[in-house]
Write a protein that holds these residues in place. Structure first.
Motif, mmCIF file in Angstrom:
data_model
loop_
_atom_site.group_PDB
_atom_site.id
_atom_site.type_symbol
_atom_site.label_atom_id
_atom_site.label_comp_id
_atom_site.label_asym_id
_atom_site.label_seq_id
_atom_site.Cartn_x
_atom_site.Cartn_y
_atom_site.Cartn_z
ATOM 1 N N PRO A 1 0.829 -1.205 0.000
ATOM 2 C CA PRO A 1 0.000 0.000 0.000
ATOM 3 C C PRO A 1 0.866 1.258 0.000
ATOM 4 O O PRO A 1 1.858 1.334 0.724
ATOM 5 C CB PRO A 1 -0.806 -0.121 1.303
ATOM 6 N N CYS A 2 0.491 2.223 -0.835
ATOM 7 C CA CYS A 2 1.225 3.486 -0.904
ATOM 8 C C CYS A 2 1.116 4.202 0.449
ATOM 9 O O CYS A 2 0.022 4.338 0.995
ATOM 10 C CB CYS A 2 0.635 4.354 -2.005
ATOM 11 N N PRO A 3 2.240 4.690 0.996
ATOM 12 C CA PRO A 3 2.178 5.355 2.301
ATOM 13 C C PRO A 3 1.408 6.682 2.266
ATOM 14 O O PRO A 3 0.964 7.166 3.302
ATOM 15 C CB PRO A 3 3.662 5.581 2.655
ATOM 16 N N ARG A 4 1.214 7.265 1.057
ATOM 17 C CA ARG A 4 0.495 8.537 0.984
ATOM 18 C C ARG A 4 -1.008 8.333 0.771
ATOM 19 O O ARG A 4 -1.830 8.948 1.433
ATOM 20 C CB ARG A 4 1.040 9.398 -0.163
ATOM 21 N N CYS A 5 -1.375 7.463 -0.207
ATOM 22 C CA CYS A 5 -2.794 7.363 -0.562
ATOM 23 C C CYS A 5 -3.383 5.984 -0.291
ATOM 24 O O CYS A 5 -4.594 5.794 -0.410
ATOM 25 C CB CYS A 5 -2.984 7.722 -2.040
ATOM 26 N N GLY A 6 -2.556 5.005 0.051
ATOM 27 C CA GLY A 6 -3.073 3.679 0.367
ATOM 28 C C GLY A 6 -3.299 2.787 -0.834
ATOM 29 O O GLY A 6 -3.651 1.612 -0.685
ATOM 30 N N PHE B 1 5.893 1.481 -7.262
ATOM 31 C CA PHE B 1 5.484 2.715 -7.921
ATOM 32 C C PHE B 1 3.980 2.877 -7.754
ATOM 33 O O PHE B 1 3.189 2.006 -8.150
ATOM 34 C CB PHE B 1 5.850 2.667 -9.408
ATOM 35 N N CYS B 2 3.587 3.993 -7.159
ATOM 36 C CA CYS B 2 2.165 4.286 -6.996
ATOM 37 C C CYS B 2 1.668 5.031 -8.241
ATOM 38 O O CYS B 2 2.116 6.140 -8.524
ATOM 39 C CB CYS B 2 1.910 5.127 -5.743
ATOM 40 N N SER B 3 0.751 4.392 -8.991
ATOM 41 C CA SER B 3 0.297 4.988 -10.242
ATOM 42 C C SER B 3 -0.623 6.181 -9.990
ATOM 43 O O SER B 3 -0.847 6.998 -10.881
ATOM 44 C CB SER B 3 -0.417 3.931 -11.093
ATOM 45 N N ARG B 4 -1.182 6.302 -8.796
ATOM 46 C CA ARG B 4 -2.013 7.465 -8.477
ATOM 47 C C ARG B 4 -1.167 8.688 -8.145
ATOM 48 O O ARG B 4 -1.353 9.764 -8.689
ATOM 49 C CB ARG B 4 -2.895 7.157 -7.270
ATOM 50 N N CYS B 5 -0.214 8.500 -7.220
ATOM 51 C CA CYS B 5 0.624 9.630 -6.799
ATOM 52 C C CYS B 5 1.779 9.871 -7.765
ATOM 53 O O CYS B 5 2.454 10.889 -7.676
ATOM 54 C CB CYS B 5 1.224 9.376 -5.416
ATOM 55 N N ARG B 6 2.025 8.923 -8.669
ATOM 56 C CA ARG B 6 3.189 8.980 -9.560
ATOM 57 C C ARG B 6 4.475 9.094 -8.752
ATOM 58 O O ARG B 6 5.352 9.907 -9.048
ATOM 59 C CB ARG B 6 3.105 10.172 -10.554
#
Ligand SMILES: [Zn+2]
Length: 186
Positions: A37-42, A77-82
Motif C-alpha cells: 500500500p502506498c504510504p500517501r494514498c493507500g 510505484f504508486c500509479s495514483r501519486c506517480r
C-alpha cells in the motif's frame, strides 16, 4: 592451570586496517513484496524493482566474526501519486543507514549509560560485539539523538543534546587500548 579470571587479550588487538579484521558472516533478510500500500494514498502499488542493502549488525561472538545482513528490498510505484517508495525496512535500520538499529542502540548506550568516550565505545563495540563503527559515526548518532530542533536550529541555541546534558564528552577516562581508528572503506 589458569583460573577463569585469566586475562586473554583480544586476538585482533593491534590491527589497524579494516581489511585485516575477520571477514563478516552474511545473513539474508527480505522485505520483498509484489504489492505494497502506498504510504500517501493507500493505493496498492506494484513492485517496480528490487535492490539490496548491506547492513552491519552485531557480530557473532562464538566465531569472533562480524555479521552483515544482506537485505533484499522491493521498490514500488504508486500509479495514483506517480511516486516511488520502498517497502518498509524501518524495523531493521533507519533509511540510508549502514548499521542495524540494534548496533546504533548499543553504541548510544555505551556512551550515555556507561560514559565511555567515543573511541572507547568504538573499541568496546568491536571487542564485545564484533561490529566495527568509526568513533566519529558514534558521535554523530549520539548528537543526532539529543537534538530536538534539527538542522535548522543549529547555531541558534547551545546544543542541549544528551552529550551536553550528561557531560559525557568531558568525563574522560584513561583508554588503555584505543586501537581501532582506521578509515572505514566498506
Ligand atoms: Zn499513492
Amino acid at each position: 592451570m589458569p583460573g577463569p579470571g585469566e586475562y586473554l587479550p583480544d586476538p585482533t588487538e593491534g590491527i589497524t586496517r579494516v581489511e585485516d579484521l575477520p571477514a563478516p558472516k552474511l545473513r539474508k533478510r527480505s522485505r520483498n513484496f509484489r504489492r505494497r500500500p502506498c504510504p500517501r494514498c493507500g493505493h496498492s502499488a506494484y513492485r517496480d524493482r528490487v535492490f539490496q542493502r548491506t547492513l552491519h549488525d552485531l557480530g557473532d561472538l562464538a566465531s569472533g566474526r562480524p555479521c552483515d545482513l544482506r537485505l533484499t528490498c522491493s521498490q514500488h510505484f504508486c500509479s495514483r501519486c506517480r511516486r516511488y517508495f520502498n517497502a518498509d525496512c524501518a524495523d531493521l535500520a533507519a533509511p540510508g543507514s549502514h548499521y542495524t538499529r540494534r548496533v546504533v542502540a548499543t553504541a548510544i548506550r555505551l556512551v550515555i549509560e556507561d560514559g565511555l568516550p567515543y573511541q572507547a565505545a568504538s573499541w568496546g563495540l568491536w571487542r564485545d560485539h564484533r561490529v566495527f563503527v568509526p568513533w566519529a559515526t558514534i558521535q554523530n548518532w549520539v548528537e543526532a539523538g539529543g537534538e530536538k530542533g534539527g538542522a535548522a536550529d543549529r547555531g541558534r541555541a547551545p546544543r542541549l543534546g544528551a552529550v551536553g546534558l550528561l557531560g559525557v564528552h568531558r568525563r574522560r577516562r584513561a583508554v588503555r587500548r584505543p586501537v581501532l581508528h582506521p578509515v572505514d572503506r566498506r
